[in-house]
Design a protein around this motif. Structure first.
Motif, short mmCIF file in Angstrom:
data_model
loop_
_atom_site.label_atom_id
_atom_site.label_comp_id
_atom_site.label_asym_id
_atom_site.label_seq_id
_atom_site.Cartn_x
_atom_site.Cartn_y
_atom_site.Cartn_z
N GLY A 145 0.80 -1.22 0.00
CA GLY A 145 0.00 0.00 0.00
C GLY A 145 0.83 1.26 0.00
O GLY A 145 0.29 2.36 -0.15
N PRO A 149 1.11 2.49 -4.80
CA PRO A 149 0.57 3.80 -5.18
C PRO A 149 1.67 4.83 -5.45
O PRO A 149 1.50 5.71 -6.30
CB PRO A 149 -0.27 4.21 -3.97
CG PRO A 149 -0.63 2.93 -3.32
CD PRO A 149 0.55 2.03 -3.52
N THR A 193 -4.31 5.78 -3.77
CA THR A 193 -4.88 5.08 -2.61
C THR A 193 -6.40 5.08 -2.68
O THR A 193 -7.05 4.05 -2.44
CB THR A 193 -4.41 5.75 -1.31
OG1 THR A 193 -2.98 5.60 -1.18
CG2 THR A 193 -5.09 5.13 -0.10
N ASP A 196 -7.79 2.54 -4.96
CA ASP A 196 -7.76 1.15 -4.48
C ASP A 196 -9.05 0.75 -3.77
O ASP A 196 -9.26 -0.44 -3.50
CB ASP A 196 -6.58 0.95 -3.52
CG ASP A 196 -5.24 0.88 -4.25
OD1 ASP A 196 -5.25 0.57 -5.46
OD2 ASP A 196 -4.21 1.14 -3.61
N SER A 210 -3.23 -3.22 0.13
CA SER A 210 -3.47 -1.79 -0.12
C SER A 210 -3.78 -1.11 1.19
O SER A 210 -4.13 -1.75 2.20
CB SER A 210 -4.63 -1.61 -1.10
OG SER A 210 -5.85 -2.03 -0.49
N LEU A 211 -3.65 0.21 1.22
CA LEU A 211 -3.94 0.93 2.46
C LEU A 211 -5.39 0.78 2.91
O LEU A 211 -5.65 0.67 4.11
CB LEU A 211 -3.56 2.40 2.30
CG LEU A 211 -2.05 2.68 2.21
CD1 LEU A 211 -1.78 4.17 2.10
CD2 LEU A 211 -1.31 2.10 3.40
N ALA A 220 -7.51 5.08 5.86
CA ALA A 220 -6.82 5.19 4.57
C ALA A 220 -7.23 6.47 3.85
O ALA A 220 -6.40 7.16 3.24
CB ALA A 220 -7.13 3.98 3.70
N ALA A 224 -4.83 9.53 2.81
CA ALA A 224 -4.76 9.94 1.40
C ALA A 224 -4.97 11.45 1.26
O ALA A 224 -4.30 12.11 0.46
CB ALA A 224 -5.81 9.18 0.58
#
Length: 301
Positions: A145, A149, A193, A196, A210-211, A220, A224
């Protein structure tokens, strides 16, 4: 997928599915970033419009399209969970055609990159390697994550910006151009992010960290937002230092618009991430072009 397609798989790709595979909607960011680099270089495109047009074509339909095809091929098992109607899991791109398309476009990317001179070719090589490193095993930086990205943000915003300036300048871009390209590439980490969020369930099931998977959608999304906003604050500060107050004020106004959109996003990040990617990202990339015009006459280094 129709019953007849399940029983009798098509031997060749559906042309409409092949176009969907390379995702024209994703071409705009790198094309726009290349134009930002052209503007930021301070070099008149007069007599060089062919290089400008070729670079835009390379950044968008060719390299970005190739990266989308490579990603869809490497993600076909994830897409079978998240979006089974996409070209490869649905069977509209049968067999290994997704791989052949991605490989053919990789070769095409390098061939066209040669026409942009040594700087353009070198940037194309980096872009092609990055696309496969992001998606393909054993590297598959998409699993992270942080690095995934970051790599996409660099290749979507920073690398095309650098390339546009380098091709027009026929050499290494000035330091302010490189700094601004890196700042906007860093901010694009947050954009990626949010992108995702749409694959949250499939990523969770297939080990893509991913985050949104590791932090949860709310945390997340907040991270972001910080990642998108902080580099723009630095951009504003640098424009003020470089005596570009009007451009700095314009970027500040664009950032305020993004902050207002972020408040809406954070009320329901998972549901509103696609909305923010349409509204907030438009403001973000508008700021990129304002910045490019602001630094095009700088002669600091």
């Amino acid at each position: 997928m129709a019953v007849s397609e399940k029983l009798h798989p098509r031997p060749l790709p559906d042309p409409a599915a092949a176009l969907q595979l390379i995702k024209p909607i994703t071409w705009f960011p790198p094309m726009w970033a290349y134009l930002c680099g052209v503007v930021a270089s301070g070099v008149s495109p007069q007599g060089q419009w062919g290089l400008v047009a070729l670079g835009i074509l390379l950044a968008g339909p060719i390299v970005c399209g190739m990266s989308q095809a490579a990603n869809d091929w490497c993600d076909r098992h994830v897409d079978a969970i998240n979006e089974p109607d996409r070209p490869i899991p649905s069977g509209r791109i049968p067999g290994r055609w997704g791989l052949w398309i991605a490989l053919a476009m990789s070769v095409l990317s390098l061939a066209v990159g040669l026409l942009l001179g040594p700087w353009g070719f070198a940037a194309t090589v980096v872009g092609v390697i990055a696309a496969w490193a992001y998606s393909a095993e054993p590297v598959r930086l998409k699993r992270s994550g942080v690095w995934g990205p970051g790599l996409v943000g660099l290749c979507y915003e920073g690398l095309p910006w650098f390339t546009g300036a380098a091709v027009l300048s026929a050499g290494a871009p000035a330091a302010p151009v490189v700094v601004m390209a890196l700042l906007y590439a860093l901010g694009a980490h947050g954009i990626m992010t949010l992108n995702d969020f749409k694959a949250l369930e499939g990523d969770r099931q297939t080990g893509v960290n991913s985050l949104p998977v590791t932090l949860g959608p709310e945390r997340a999304a907040r991270l972001a937002c910080w990642v998108m906003a902080a580099p723009q604050v630095v951009v504003i500060a640098l424009l003020l230092v470089w005596d570009r107050p009007l451009h700095a004020f314009a970027i500040a106004a664009v950032l305020l618009g993004q902050l207002a959109a972020m408040r809406i996003l954070l009320r329901d990040p998972k549901a509103r991430a696609p909305w923010y990617n349409a509204v907030g990202v438009t403001l973000y990339v508008s700021g990129m072009m304002i910045t490019a015009f602001g630094i095009r006459t700088l002669e600091l280094l």
